[in-house]
Scaffold this motif. Structure first.
Motif, PDB file in Angstrom:
ATOM      1  N   UNK A 174      16.919  -6.721  -3.252  1.00  0.00           N
ATOM      2  CA  UNK A 174      16.793  -6.471  -4.692  1.00  0.00           C
ATOM      3  C   UNK A 174      16.394  -5.014  -4.904  1.00  0.00           C
ATOM      4  N   UNK A 175      16.589  -4.475  -6.115  1.00  0.00           N
ATOM      5  CA  UNK A 175      16.158  -3.099  -6.391  1.00  0.00           C
ATOM      6  C   UNK A 175      14.673  -2.892  -6.108  1.00  0.00           C
ATOM      7  N   UNK A 176      13.844  -3.911  -6.396  1.00  0.00           N
ATOM      8  CA  UNK A 176      12.414  -3.780  -6.136  1.00  0.00           C
ATOM      9  C   UNK A 176      12.134  -3.642  -4.636  1.00  0.00           C
ATOM     10  N   UNK A 177      12.871  -4.431  -3.819  1.00  0.00           N
ATOM     11  CA  UNK A 177      12.683  -4.347  -2.369  1.00  0.00           C
ATOM     12  C   UNK A 177      13.111  -2.984  -1.829  1.00  0.00           C
ATOM     13  N   UNK A 178      14.216  -2.470  -2.361  1.00  0.00           N
ATOM     14  CA  UNK A 178      14.708  -1.146  -1.937  1.00  0.00           C
ATOM     15  C   UNK A 178      13.672  -0.074  -2.262  1.00  0.00           C
ATOM     16  N   UNK A 179      13.085  -0.155  -3.480  1.00  0.00           N
ATOM     17  CA  UNK A 179      12.073   0.825  -3.884  1.00  0.00           C
ATOM     18  C   UNK A 179      10.867   0.761  -2.960  1.00  0.00           C
ATOM     19  N   UNK A 180      10.421  -0.466  -2.616  1.00  0.00           N
ATOM     20  CA  UNK A 180       9.240  -0.602  -1.774  1.00  0.00           C
ATOM     21  C   UNK A 180       9.510  -0.113  -0.341  1.00  0.00           C
ATOM     22  N   UNK A 181      10.729  -0.304   0.144  1.00  0.00           N
ATOM     23  CA  UNK A 181      11.071   0.228   1.464  1.00  0.00           C
ATOM     24  C   UNK A 181      10.970   1.758   1.474  1.00  0.00           C
ATOM     25  N   UNK A 182      11.453   2.363   0.408  1.00  0.00           N
ATOM     26  CA  UNK A 182      11.374   3.834   0.315  1.00  0.00           C
ATOM     27  C   UNK A 182       9.923   4.293   0.234  1.00  0.00           C
ATOM     28  N   UNK A 183       9.133   3.583  -0.570  1.00  0.00           N
ATOM     29  CA  UNK A 183       7.722   3.939  -0.699  1.00  0.00           C
ATOM     30  C   UNK A 183       7.013   3.783   0.638  1.00  0.00           C
ATOM     31  N   UNK A 184       7.330   2.727   1.376  1.00  0.00           N
ATOM     32  CA  UNK A 184       6.744   2.531   2.716  1.00  0.00           C
ATOM     33  C   UNK A 184       7.038   3.723   3.615  1.00  0.00           C
ATOM     34  N   UNK A 185       8.292   4.168   3.593  1.00  0.00           N
ATOM     35  CA  UNK A 185       8.673   5.300   4.452  1.00  0.00           C
ATOM     36  C   UNK A 185       7.929   6.568   4.037  1.00  0.00           C
ATOM     37  N   UNK A 186       7.814   6.801   2.733  1.00  0.00           N
ATOM     38  CA  UNK A 186       7.118   7.991   2.245  1.00  0.00           C
ATOM     39  C   UNK A 186       5.643   7.966   2.640  1.00  0.00           C
ATOM     40  N   UNK A 187       5.008   6.811   2.497  1.00  0.00           N
ATOM     41  CA  UNK A 187       3.598   6.689   2.874  1.00  0.00           C
ATOM     42  C   UNK A 187       3.404   6.923   4.373  1.00  0.00           C
ATOM     43  N   UNK A 188       4.284   6.350   5.172  1.00  0.00           N
ATOM     44  CA  UNK A 188       4.185   6.507   6.629  1.00  0.00           C
ATOM     45  C   UNK A 188       4.305   7.976   7.023  1.00  0.00           C
ATOM     46  N   UNK A 189       5.278   8.663   6.407  1.00  0.00           N
ATOM     47  CA  UNK A 189       5.477  10.076   6.728  1.00  0.00           C
ATOM     48  C   UNK A 189       4.315  10.939   6.247  1.00  0.00           C
ATOM     49  N   UNK A 190       3.576  10.455   5.244  1.00  0.00           N
ATOM     50  CA  UNK A 190       2.409  11.194   4.750  1.00  0.00           C
ATOM     51  C   UNK A 190       1.153  10.883   5.550  1.00  0.00           C
ATOM     52  N   UNK A 191       1.254   9.996   6.546  1.00  0.00           N
ATOM     53  CA  UNK A 191       0.115   9.720   7.406  1.00  0.00           C
ATOM     54  C   UNK A 191      -0.623   8.428   7.107  1.00  0.00           C
ATOM     55  N   UNK A 192      -0.059   7.576   6.252  1.00  0.00           N
ATOM     56  CA  UNK A 192      -0.705   6.303   5.923  1.00  0.00           C
ATOM     57  C   UNK A 192      -0.179   5.186   6.844  1.00  0.00           C
ATOM     58  N   UNK A 193      -1.043   4.252   7.151  1.00  0.00           N
ATOM     59  CA  UNK A 193      -0.630   3.046   7.875  1.00  0.00           C
ATOM     60  C   UNK A 193      -0.376   1.960   6.829  1.00  0.00           C
ATOM     61  N   UNK A 194       0.883   1.559   6.665  1.00  0.00           N
ATOM     62  CA  UNK A 194       1.256   0.566   5.653  1.00  0.00           C
ATOM     63  C   UNK A 194       1.101  -0.836   6.259  1.00  0.00           C
ATOM     64  N   UNK A 195       0.307  -1.679   5.594  1.00  0.00           N
ATOM     65  CA  UNK A 195      -0.007  -3.007   6.164  1.00  0.00           C
ATOM     66  C   UNK A 195       0.100  -4.087   5.081  1.00  0.00           C
ATOM     67  N   UNK A 196       0.337  -5.314   5.555  1.00  0.00           N
ATOM     68  CA  UNK A 196       0.344  -6.471   4.652  1.00  0.00           C
ATOM     69  C   UNK A 196      -1.093  -6.937   4.414  1.00  0.00           C
ATOM     70  N   UNK A 197      -1.308  -7.606   3.288  1.00  0.00           N
ATOM     71  CA  UNK A 197      -2.662  -8.035   2.903  1.00  0.00           C
ATOM     72  C   UNK A 197      -3.271  -9.010   3.906  1.00  0.00           C
ATOM     73  N   UNK A 198      -2.439  -9.775   4.593  1.00  0.00           N
ATOM     74  CA  UNK A 198      -2.956 -10.769   5.532  1.00  0.00           C
ATOM     75  C   UNK A 198      -3.103 -10.238   6.950  1.00  0.00           C
ATOM     76  N   UNK A 199      -2.775  -8.965   7.159  1.00  0.00           N
ATOM     77  CA  UNK A 199      -2.833  -8.397   8.514  1.00  0.00           C
ATOM     78  C   UNK A 199      -3.499  -7.019   8.482  1.00  0.00           C
ATOM     79  N   UNK A 200      -4.585  -6.893   7.755  1.00  0.00           N
ATOM     80  CA  UNK A 200      -5.258  -5.597   7.605  1.00  0.00           C
ATOM     81  C   UNK A 200      -6.023  -5.245   8.881  1.00  0.00           C
ATOM     82  N   UNK A 201      -5.779  -4.038   9.378  1.00  0.00           N
ATOM     83  CA  UNK A 201      -6.502  -3.502  10.527  1.00  0.00           C
ATOM     84  C   UNK A 201      -7.007  -2.105  10.152  1.00  0.00           C
ATOM     85  N   UNK A 202      -8.257  -2.020   9.687  1.00  0.00           N
ATOM     86  CA  UNK A 202      -8.790  -0.742   9.231  1.00  0.00           C
ATOM     87  C   UNK A 202      -8.915   0.280  10.357  1.00  0.00           C
ATOM     88  N   UNK A 203      -9.022  -0.195  11.591  1.00  0.00           N
ATOM     89  CA  UNK A 203      -9.194   0.741  12.692  1.00  0.00           C
ATOM     90  C   UNK A 203      -7.919   1.420  13.133  1.00  0.00           C
TER      91      UNK A 203
END
Length: 573
Positions: free
Chosen positions: A7-36
């Protein structure tokens, strides 16, 4: 191009995930949070008492912001979802004890991203090209006030040493900042002190608003070098130390930007290459980027020469003789001249197509000066500014001392000081050596800057050097006493050329033909720009386009070398 089965929403979130990763963020799901896993964590669908937030940003386990994700079709109206991101920012986050409103808010489609800091005096979204790094957001949240809040507290401007127009420009610029309008344009007349005004404003931003880094952008390397010298010479009115003793200024000569740099001077070309992570051709910094958009193959200097030829009486007469098969000593009539001028004009303007015309018009608008004919300034008193004259005298003395101190090391200076009769032997490279020594050891003694100081002291008005090299030649001649008053080297060359031609054409002896005169004028122009002509120069522009070394030999025969030596000696006299 859309991805299948998404869906368009899924495509947008995939792009946002890639942008966050390239900016140095670790993208995680709410049920699999690993702060370390990383310093910065972006958690998808984080639960709040207002519903799941698309992303919540954590730095070192502390929540600091949210991202509201939207499908790409929302790009044009993404600002309308600001209320949704604000709702999640003020909501209670699950599993967090001391819930406080989150200050940093994003709205993004993956193509367009808006950002705002709720701590600003008047929070307002602005477009950013990428998400910020975790370290950047940490630094911002640790500051007691945001930059826009600190701008509200800029003190009144001390007007000592500033012209009225400079005071007005800085005051209005800071009023714009305080009103939440960070984009502003200062437009001032030539010679009004734009660079000094900019440096004064930069000094105030660094000192009073605690700005972390300021980019000073120029379009050519030469302008960057001049700006660097202005920063080095700038003395604040409230401190006895120069700008570069207080703050680190770096002019980029590579892609490396020092962490300690507070002012970074860069050409547009170099900044673009850094952002694109591509190598830069050093020659690209030597001319305005817009010049590369010319659609004809001729370089800009050649086009400029053709335009000047179209109004040059000598070139028009030469063209009229060619078109009408007239002898070289015949005078064309008025009608023949008009026709020749029209032909030259058509040839010179053939390059100006619609795209180029639009580009030139945009450049003209960017440099257009607005003249106020209603509020005319009134002259109260006319006199030399004492400090300006003292500074000019100090600068010229320092320049003269530099020349004398280096005359034993640099051959060009030794010839000018000790054997001025050998001036014809001073080559372009010898003068370049002097320029490089100045740039390396004493960058504040830039020839154009020293020229302005001598021009004030010698009361020289309405003239300016063609280049740094010709300015240097004029300054050396002035310091060594060859010229009693600052004189543009091009004027010296033109005056000597006219005298030389007049003497050659006196009496009944053989005179130069029109074609020979055309070549002599090209040599004159080359010497005016480079001080000296070598045989090898005849294979370069503009000579190569007219037949080069072979053509000159054809025109002058065995006299060619004697004429070159004679012109090198006479024109530089």
């Amino acid at each position: 191009m859309s991805e299948p089965n998404k869906t368009p929403e899924q495509i947008a979130r995939d792009r946002i995930d890639r942008m966050l990763t390239q900016a140095g963020w670790s993208v995680q799901d709410k049920n699999q949070i690993e702060f370390g896993r990383a310093k910065g964590i972006a958690v998808r669908e984080y639960p709040t008492d207002s519903g799941p937030a698309d992303y919540v940003l954590f730095v070192e386990r502390k929540p600091i912001g949210v991202i509201e994700a939207k499908r790409p079709e929302m790009g044009q109206n993404i600002n309308v979802v600001a209320e949704q991101s604000a709702k999640y920012a003020t909501a209670n986050l699950k599993w967090i004890k001391d819930n406080k409103p989150l200050p940093l808010l994003y709205e993004s489609t993956g193509e367009i991203t808006l950002f705002r800091d709720e701590r600003d005096p008047k929070p307002r979204s602005r477009e950013v090209f990428w998400f910020h790094q975790p370290q950047t957001l940490t630094e911002w949240t640790q500051q007691s006030q945001t930059l826009r809040a600190r701008l509200q507290k800029l003190p009144s401007l001390a007007t000592d040493g500033l012209r009225k127009v400079q005071v007005e420009a800085i005051t209005r610029l800071e009023e714009s900042f305080k009103a939440g309008r960070p984009r502003a344009l200062i437009q001032m007349a030539t010679g009004a002190g734009k660079t000094f005004t900019a440096i004064t404003s930069i000094y105030r931003l660094l000192k009073y608003a605690n700005a972390s880094r300021i980019l000073f952008l120029v379009d050519t390397k030469n302008l960057g070098e001049q700006a660097e010298q202005e920063f080095m010479a700038y003395l604040p009115s409230d401190d006895n130390r120069k700008f570069t003793e207080l703050y680190n200024v770096q002019r980029l000569s590579s892609s490396y930007i020092a962490d300690s740099s507070q002012v970074v001077i860069s050409t547009i070309q170099r900044l673009y290459s850094i952002l694109k992570d591509e190598p830069l051709d050093e020659a690209a910094e030597l001319e305005h980027p817009a010049e590369h958009r010319l659609t004809r193959k001729e370089p800009l200097p050649q086009i400029t020469r053709e335009l000047l030829d179209a109004v040059d009486p000598d070139r028009i007469d030469q063209k009229a003789r060619q078109e009408n098969n007239l002898p070289s000593d015949a005078e064309p009539d008025e009608e023949q001249r008009k026709q020749a001028a029209s032909t030259l004009a058509k040839q010179a303007t053939a390059v100006f197509n619609g795209e180029l015309n639009e580009m030139l018009e945009n450049i003209r608008r960017s440099h257009e000066q607005v003249i106020d004919n209603q509020n005319i300034d009134k002259l109260v008193r006319a006199e030399w500014d004492g400090d300006a004259r003292e500074n000019a005298e100090e600068l010229t003395r320092e320049f003269a001392d530099f020349l004398r101190e280096n005359k034993d090391e640099l051959l060009a200076l030794r010839i000018f000081f000790e054997q001025p009769f050998r001036r014809r032997e001073v080559t372009f490279q010898m003068l370049q050596d002097v320029l490089e020594k100045l740039r390396t050891d004493r960058p504040k003694l830039a020839p154009v800057r020293v020229w302005e100081a001598f021009a004030m002291l010698d009361d020289v008005k309405g003239t300016s050097p063609v280049s740094e090299l010709t300015a240097l030649v004029s300054l050396i001649r002035r310091v060594t006493g060859i010229d009693g008053k600052l004189t543009p080297f091009s004027e010296t060359v033109n005056r000597n050329f006219k005298t030389w031609i007049f003497r050659r054409h006196q009496g009944a002896g053989e005179k130069f033909t029109e074609e020979q005169m055309s070549w002599l004028r090209m040599i004159r122009d080359h010497i005016a720009a480079s001080h000296h002509l070598e045989r090898d120069d005849l294979e370069l522009a503009p000579f190569d386009a007219n037949g080069g070394l072979g053509k000159m030999w054809q025109l002058f025969g065995e006299d060619m070398d004697r004429i070159i030596d004679e012109m090198n000696e006479v024109l530089a006299a």
